[in-house]
Enzyme design. Structure first.
Site, PDB file in Angstrom:
ATOM      1  CB  SER A  13      -0.932   0.017   1.257  1.00  0.00           C
ATOM      2  OG  SER A  13      -1.358   1.234   1.487  1.00  0.00           O
ATOM      3  CG  HIS A  36      -3.737  -1.809  -1.667  1.00  0.00           C
ATOM      4  ND1 HIS A  36      -4.904  -2.611  -1.995  1.00  0.00           N
ATOM      5  CD2 HIS A  36      -4.203  -0.815  -0.831  1.00  0.00           C
ATOM      6  CE1 HIS A  36      -5.981  -2.192  -1.241  1.00  0.00           C
ATOM      7  NE2 HIS A  36      -5.474  -1.082  -0.257  1.00  0.00           N
ATOM      8  CG  ASP A  56      -5.244   2.086   1.090  1.00  0.00           C
ATOM      9  OD1 ASP A  56      -6.170   1.375   0.886  1.00  0.00           O
ATOM     10  OD2 ASP A  56      -3.835   1.622   1.337  1.00  0.00           O
ATOM     11  CG  MET A  87      -8.578   6.833   2.603  1.00  0.00           C
ATOM     12  SD  MET A  87      -7.613   6.611   4.289  1.00  0.00           S
ATOM     13  CE  MET A  87      -6.841   5.239   4.256  1.00  0.00           C
ATOM     14  CG  HIS A 129      -9.312  -0.313  -0.669  1.00  0.00           C
ATOM     15  ND1 HIS A 129      -8.595  -0.579   0.656  1.00  0.00           N
ATOM     16  CD2 HIS A 129     -10.581  -0.515  -0.479  1.00  0.00           C
ATOM     17  CE1 HIS A 129      -9.535  -0.539   1.450  1.00  0.00           C
ATOM     18  NE2 HIS A 129     -10.498  -0.738   1.066  1.00  0.00           N
ATOM     19  CG  MET A 174     -11.456   2.727   2.298  1.00  0.00           C
ATOM     20  SD  MET A 174      -9.737   2.571   3.042  1.00  0.00           S
ATOM     21  CE  MET A 174      -8.641   2.856   1.811  1.00  0.00           C
ATOM     22  CG  MET A 207     -11.526  -3.089   5.084  1.00  0.00           C
ATOM     23  SD  MET A 207     -10.151  -2.763   4.388  1.00  0.00           S
ATOM     24  CE  MET A 207      -8.957  -1.949   5.423  1.00  0.00           C
ATOM     25  CG  ASP A 215      -5.903  -3.111   3.286  1.00  0.00           C
ATOM     26  OD1 ASP A 215      -5.133  -2.805   3.840  1.00  0.00           O
ATOM     27  OD2 ASP A 215      -6.605  -2.068   2.466  1.00  0.00           O
TER      28      ASP A 215
HETATM   29  C1  DX5 Z   1      -6.272   1.302   5.682  1.00  0.00           C
HETATM   30  C2  DX5 Z   1      -5.932   0.997   4.259  1.00  0.00           C
HETATM   31  C3  DX5 Z   1      -4.709  -0.011   4.249  1.00  0.00           C
HETATM   32  C4  DX5 Z   1      -3.500   0.318   4.981  1.00  0.00           C
HETATM   33  C5  DX5 Z   1      -2.742  -0.560   5.339  1.00  0.00           C
HETATM   34  O1  DX5 Z   1      -7.362   1.836   5.490  1.00  0.00           O
HETATM   35  O2  DX5 Z   1      -6.743   0.502   3.776  1.00  0.00           O
HETATM   36  O3  DX5 Z   1      -4.251  -0.374   2.971  1.00  0.00           O
HETATM   37  O4  DX5 Z   1      -2.541   1.286   4.256  1.00  0.00           O
HETATM   38  O5  DX5 Z   1      -1.594  -0.296   6.204  1.00  0.00           O
HETATM   39  P1  DX5 Z   1      -0.836  -1.175   7.228  1.00  0.00           P
HETATM   40  O6  DX5 Z   1      -0.423  -2.446   6.318  1.00  0.00           O
HETATM   41  O7  DX5 Z   1       0.042  -0.237   7.709  1.00  0.00           O
HETATM   42  O8  DX5 Z   1      -1.769  -1.827   8.168  1.00  0.00           O
HETATM   43 ZN    ZN Z   2      -6.493  -0.735   1.197  1.00  0.00          ZN
END
Ligand code: DX5
Ligand code: ZN
Length: 215
Positions: free
Chosen positions: A8, A33, A35, A37, A66, A68, A137, A175
């Site tokens: 990620s 990956h 993320d 948000m 991903h 969110m 998750m 994840d």
């Molecule tokens: C959390 C994200 C993850 C996050 C994982 O909301 O979707 O992808 O970056 O990070 P680690 O591996 O540090 O838990």
């Molecule tokens: Zn993620």
């Protein structure tokens, strides 16, 4: 089953993102990956389609995006055009999940659905046959560096059983809080794609960190 590692980039150095993507590619990442948000579905703001588009020329690996975000239907087209390969939406968004899945497929992309820790695997039952990926998750989404939630392991096994029943090849991705230790637990439960932020970017030797997760 071959294990895929999806670093990620949330844990990467954002001032050097292109270089970081090239480094994890060279270090053996299977998926990149991303993320996304929106400060609404989760309490954090990160990356939009412009950044995905800017990163796209830096790697030929699968961009695993991903989302969110609330109202993902408004942005699926932009992420598709920016070069996402897999687009994952959350089952918890207030939208018709089957419609979102169809929209992603119509955009010519692979489709994933993610469930948060408090969401049951049943939320997947009407769409699973149409998916390329399920993302379970193992932390509350929003931030990297949180602790793995062990109570999600039985759900991973449950989703693996649903995938078997669906009779299609569907990635089971996890994840949140994935380390060399928790990687064993989730792969034993049936996960085959491991997202890892902190565990990959914690030290400069990304290849070593990726290998430690794969073993
Ligand atoms: C959390 C994200 C993850 C996050 C994982 O909301 O979707 O992808 O970056 O990070 P680690 O591996 O540090 O838990
Ligand atoms: Zn993620």
């Amino acid at each position: 089953m071959a294990i895929k590692i999806a670093p990620s980039i949330l844990s990467a150095d954002f001032a050097r993102l292109g270089e970081e993507v090239r480094s994890i590619d060279a270090a053996g990442a299977d998926y990149i990956h991303v993320d996304v948000m929106d400060g609404h579905f989760v309490p954090n703001l990160t990356i939009g389609p412009l950044v995905v588009k800017a990163l796209r020329p830096h790697s030929k690996k699968v961009f695993d995006v991903h989302l969110m975000i609330s109202e993902p239907e408004k942005y699926i087209g932009e992420f598709a055009a920016a070069g996402a390969d897999i687009i994952t939406v959350h089952a918890e968004v207030e939208a018709d999940l089957q419609g979102l899945v169809a929209q992603i497929k119509a955009a010519g992309k692979k489709v994933g659905v993610s469930i948060k820790p408090k969401t049951s695997a049943h939320a997947l039952k009407d769409v699973i046959k149409d998916l390329d990926l399920v993302l379970v998750m193992t932390v509350e989404p929003g931030f990297g560096g949180q602790s793995f939630m062990h109570d999600q392991i039985s759900k991973i096994a449950e989703v693996r059983a649903m995938i078997k029943k669906a009779g299609r090849e569907i990635d089971l991705e996890v994840d949140g809080g994935i380390s060399a230790e928790t990687a064993k637990l989730v792969t034993n439960a049936g996960a085959n794609v491991l997202v890892a932020g902190s565990a990959v970017f914690k030290t400069a030797d990304y290849a070593k960190n990726i290998l430690a997760l794969r073993k």
